[in-house]
Motif scaffolding. Sequence first.
Motif, PDB file in Angstrom:
ATOM      1  N   MET A 410       0.772  -1.243   0.031  1.00  0.00           N
ATOM      2  CA  MET A 410      -0.232   0.044  -0.004  1.00  0.00           C
ATOM      3  C   MET A 410       0.916   1.156   0.019  1.00  0.00           C
ATOM      4  SD  MET A 410      -3.017  -1.437   2.683  1.00  0.00           S
ATOM      5  CE  MET A 410      -3.877   0.382   2.741  1.00  0.00           C
ATOM      6  N   ALA A 411       2.012   1.147   0.589  1.00  0.00           N
ATOM      7  CA  ALA A 411       2.792   2.461   0.761  1.00  0.00           C
ATOM      8  C   ALA A 411       3.350   2.845  -0.733  1.00  0.00           C
ATOM      9  CB  ALA A 411       3.940   2.211   1.632  1.00  0.00           C
ATOM     10  N   ALA A 412       3.764   1.732  -1.374  1.00  0.00           N
ATOM     11  CA  ALA A 412       4.231   2.084  -2.894  1.00  0.00           C
ATOM     12  C   ALA A 412       3.215   2.808  -3.521  1.00  0.00           C
ATOM     13  CB  ALA A 412       4.295   0.783  -3.524  1.00  0.00           C
ATOM     14  N   GLY A 413       1.839   2.542  -3.561  1.00  0.00           N
ATOM     15  CA  GLY A 413       0.854   3.177  -4.098  1.00  0.00           C
ATOM     16  C   GLY A 413       0.736   4.514  -3.784  1.00  0.00           C
ATOM     17  N   HIS A 414       1.223   4.836  -2.504  1.00  0.00           N
ATOM     18  CA  HIS A 414       1.190   6.253  -2.156  1.00  0.00           C
ATOM     19  C   HIS A 414       2.701   7.055  -2.327  1.00  0.00           C
ATOM     20  CE1 HIS A 414      -2.399   4.826  -0.181  1.00  0.00           C
ATOM     21  NE2 HIS A 414      -2.822   6.028   0.085  1.00  0.00           N
ATOM     22  N   GLY A 415       3.558   6.384  -2.841  1.00  0.00           N
ATOM     23  CA  GLY A 415       5.019   7.145  -2.916  1.00  0.00           C
ATOM     24  C   GLY A 415       5.607   7.140  -1.814  1.00  0.00           C
ATOM     25  N   LEU A 416       5.704   6.006  -0.799  1.00  0.00           N
ATOM     26  CA  LEU A 416       6.102   6.183   0.738  1.00  0.00           C
ATOM     27  C   LEU A 416       7.216   4.946   0.451  1.00  0.00           C
ATOM     28  CD1 LEU A 416       3.355   7.094   2.821  1.00  0.00           C
ATOM     29  CD2 LEU A 416       5.085   8.849   1.980  1.00  0.00           C
TER      30      LEU A 416
END
Length: 542
Positions: A410-416
């Motif tokens: 999920m963090a990859a989808g938010h750029g984190l």
Amino acid sequence: MGAVRELAVPFVAPGPSGVAVRDRLKHLTPHDVQVLRAVGAHQGALASRDLKVRCAGGLNHGAESWAARKRELTKESSSRIAGAITKASHDQWALARRCQAAHIRSLDAGIRTLRHRLSLPVGAKGTKRAPGGYRSRREWLHKSRRLKALEARHAAAVADWQAGRVRIVRGGKRLLNTRHHLAEAGLTEGEWRGRWEAERWFLAADGESGKRYGNETIRVTPDGQVSIKLPAPLAHLANAKHGRYTLTSTIAFTHRGVEWADRVEGNRAVAYRIHYDTARGRWYLTASWQRPTVQTIGWEAARAKGVVGVDTNADHLAAYRLDPHGNPVGEPHRFGYNLTGTAPHRDAQLRHALTRLLHWARQTGVSVIAIEDLDFSAEKTREKHGRRKRFRQLISGIPTGKLKARLVSMAAGHGLAIIAVDPAYTSMWGGQHWQKPLTTPHRKMSRHDAAGIAIGRRALGHPIRRRTAPPPHDRSDRVGHRTVQADHGGRGREGTRPPATDHAPGGVSPSGTRKRRPSAPKTVRDAPRTHQWVQDSLMHTG
């Protein structure tokens, strides 16, 4: 206190390697359902037979045996279906081997603990690092018998491991055992039989780049039309050319639909799986594909904008934002979840908590979230914690593996980015050095909030302790007494420190002005005093 163990170096977790989306197959005709059941049952029987052959081969497998199995399956299906079945068999066998190794490690941990406690006198006191002896001779006797049982299990497991024997149940061991407890499960024999058969079906196909729409066996066009390449014995059920059956239902992936459409139109590989949810009576189609390797940012670049430290607990995530120098900024945040109830409910609770965490992290402007690299595999044995059954249930309920995998995805989808740190001493040192100084009348700091600060500072490369080196010729320390990171032998306080408060004594505001005029002195000897507000800052840049 014993020697502090060597801490692992923080690392940036790699991004997700694949994507999976799902949509429901609606408005299927009775003939569609009949064809899907027939194909699933036929290919499921082939998968069961191939898995039996693969397990019988044990460690004696190679390219030649794989090719021979695939040739046998091709006669009753197709080359692509045979390849998908043999690959699934290998994946199941490898997963069983990993679970077998984990079981052996768990038995090793239990045997070591039992041997240690049995070697101590009855009633011997334990320490913080090691358990003591058993309370009575009766308990000692029962534990000695349990040691023999665990040693026998360990010997059998090691023998299976060395011989390459694994035990796999297609359809699931839990569902198989439910057959003997139908009343408790609220199922009839017919309902259980339907679930058992549906779980053993095989309706899946791997993608193949360069082929039309990325998959020749289960083909989905950009407008959502689904067609299946029927195996040779079921070719008479085809309603389209080249032995294919086209479903009346169409699909439209809402989530990542544009990304899926780009792959399909570019004839890039997309794997599909069709399965039947017996509880809801619905058919679903899942599409999955590999993502290009995501280049994770370097550690120095990751911490340039600060970090959000997250402490994982049984019912909530405790998060605190830190600037690049390791100073806590703002207030602590908690994102709660309830891990009781059904598996879908627990999964939804975890997903919602992570969603709130990621949205808040993006609002703060950081680009990194720091979490502990937790693994309770050796901490959940009853031999280690004895009668502390509730504590074992507590740590067993924390979804460490699922949380890390879902958070990274999920963090990859938010750029984190995600930085994983060693979990050793974060709660203890965080509570020791950060809980009390940050507690004010308007801020209640818990041990979990302080642990979030410790995790964030470790991810940034700073020591958890706030003490810094003194000036070169300090009168009290005489150069070099204080260090940035205290030695493991010294656990004392850093020294007297006045409590950090939101207001100065006497009602003086931080701006230095009074909110009301002081009362007149009652005696001649009383004289008005000059109050000066001095802030006890915790901020530093070291």
